[in-house]
Design an enzyme around this catalytic site. Sequence first.
Site, PDB file in Angstrom:
ATOM      1  CG  ASP A  38      -2.054  -0.999   1.107  1.00 56.31           C
ATOM      2  OD1 ASP A  38      -2.367  -1.412  -0.032  1.00 56.31           O
ATOM      3  OD2 ASP A  38      -2.616  -1.386   2.151  1.00 56.31           O
ATOM      4  CD  GLU A 117     -21.003  -2.792   3.662  1.00 60.47           C
ATOM      5  OE1 GLU A 117     -20.255  -3.586   3.060  1.00 60.47           O
ATOM      6  OE2 GLU A 117     -22.043  -2.336   3.163  1.00 60.47           O
ATOM      7  CE  LYS A 119     -10.425  -3.061   0.794  1.00 58.28           C
ATOM      8  NZ  LYS A 119      -9.621  -4.257   0.547  1.00 58.28           N
TER       9      LYS A 119
END
Length: 666
Positions: A38, A117, A119
């Site tokens: 990332d 939510e 992931k």
Amino acid sequence: MNKMQAKEKIEQLRKQVEYYAQKYYDDDKPEISDYEYDMLMVELRNLEKEYPEYQKKDSLTQKVGGHVKEGFKKVTHEVPLQSLQDVFSIGEVNEYIIKIKEKETENEIKNNKFVVETKIDGLSAALEYKEGKFVRGATRGNGLVGEDVTENLKTIKTIPKELKEKIDITVRGEVFISKKDFEKMNIEREENEEELFANARNAAAGSLRQLDSKITETRPLDIYIFNVQKIEGKEFNSHFEELEYLEKLGFNVNPVRIECKTTEEIEQAINKIGEERENLSFGIDGAVVKVDNLKFRQLLGTTAKTPRWAIAYKYPPEKKETKLKDIVCQVGRTGAITPMAILEPVKVAGSTISKTTLHNEDFIKEKDLKIGDIVVIQKAGDVIPEIVEVKTNKRTGQEKEFGMPKQCPVCGAPAVRQEGEAAIRCTGIECPAKLSRNLIHFVSREAMNIEGLGENIIGQLLEKKLINNIADIYNLSFEDISSLKKNGTKFAQNLVDSINKSKENDLYRLITGLGIRNVGVKASKILAKKYKTIDNLIQATSEELAMIQDIGPIVANNIKEFFIQEQTQDLIKRLKESGVNTKNLEEETEDNRFEGMTFVLTGSLEEFTRVEASNIIEKFGGKTSGTVSKKTNYLLAGEEAGSKLTKAQSLGITIISEDEFKKMIQ
């Protein structure tokens, strides 16, 4: 940084992320952590933004990673399966919400809410239903084209084959393996000397992308549905409403979804998921913030890669310092001696860590670990604790060097490390730590072939202390065996007969059953044929053994090391006393019609098993191999021959059918 430097850096980063993306998406074997990947992507994205003249359409910042694996049919997604824009701070989340609020005002959108939510850390898939029946499933692939994995998805018990309404619908979900099942899988793989899965996500991806659905069926895959891609005959106002409808249809829907109205509520929801993530049964790699109003989503639209109506907040990996108090060694079922770090207990990502594996001798040297060191712990994939750093600057001089044991800590037999291997192994055949595995191998079909003496029965015999080593098999009484099963008289008699029958086996089966490292059926036959008796083989020198074709110096050394062990000598003596044959029974043949020839077998044969066909080839002086190469003389191809047939055709190797083979051996 000038323009030229920026261009070079961008090209370097692109090559890096493309390589790591291939290992992650296509090979399911990541080489760096998600966080490290990332950060590379963030650096690349920022540079491309600062120097837009060097931005390319095929950059992974502009498209979804992943390709269609060879062997799968391609599926074009009617609605693209996009990825999400990642953010790494609450500040970035707040900036995103401000922009959405501005768009609400511009488009006069009222009462819009958000849904936060989990992931889920798995592999994305689309499920297609016609009139309520599951007809096709595909992986995300590159977002536009994925792999048809319908048969594999059918093996997942939580995917309904038929919905509670006859409706045409395509949904998107995340295939995953629970934390508990992942841990169990890796324990089993370690015991079987198989490569461990790096994390649950890649284990799930590799399992779903198997060309053989029977393999997928053995893996504990699960799925949570989180989106409606397309639906006929129904309309919804909100995403939350969609999810409730999916549950009514019978889908296993993402269980963590929190409705939020304000920026403060969104931040609270993200923090709550972060605090509870350790207690979740499945792994997550972030929290997703979604616009709830579906008409507003359409107005916001998407980029080529990501929707503008959602973002993914990525939690930073939690790291903690603690003290390495000691290093102890454990012996696995295969004899591998694994060093284990004993730590001063420390809480990481919600759970208390007091020990972790150090893998092998090389890992300890690479990290420069010493007993007494202050070390940094984190959880790999938020599941497995690992030491990621040693604080050498905090050393006091009291730290102690660690050395791997020269003898097995369980049975005292020599512990050796073979060339080309990282593991150090116990060489004792009677070592209690690996007794169960040794027994299972000894009685197996390719070795002593004792029918009825399977893993379950061996487990019971060990538990009741009716056997303590391999030779004890031949001391089992009818009463011992019948006590294992209710009304076990017939079973006991059959097993006693099978044990007695195994005493008459040819020598090569006994050599195979002893489990000498790198000595399989083929090598055992060569040794039995050359030395005639087990005593002759025991007396053979390493130099003499190394000169035998298909044996070589490494295997020769394994054989010699094995037979000089006291445990081995004791076992051979006891087997002889029990009446087990130790001589070669195979008649010499002068027919060497296949001498110098190498056969490869592929596909299903009708009249022979592969073992039977191999035995015939070897009887006539030939060799069999598991791989096709330029040295292969014949490929014996049965029904459903696969990649070996293709390779043989490309190399111009003679391909024979079973009928042609039968003519050759008449």
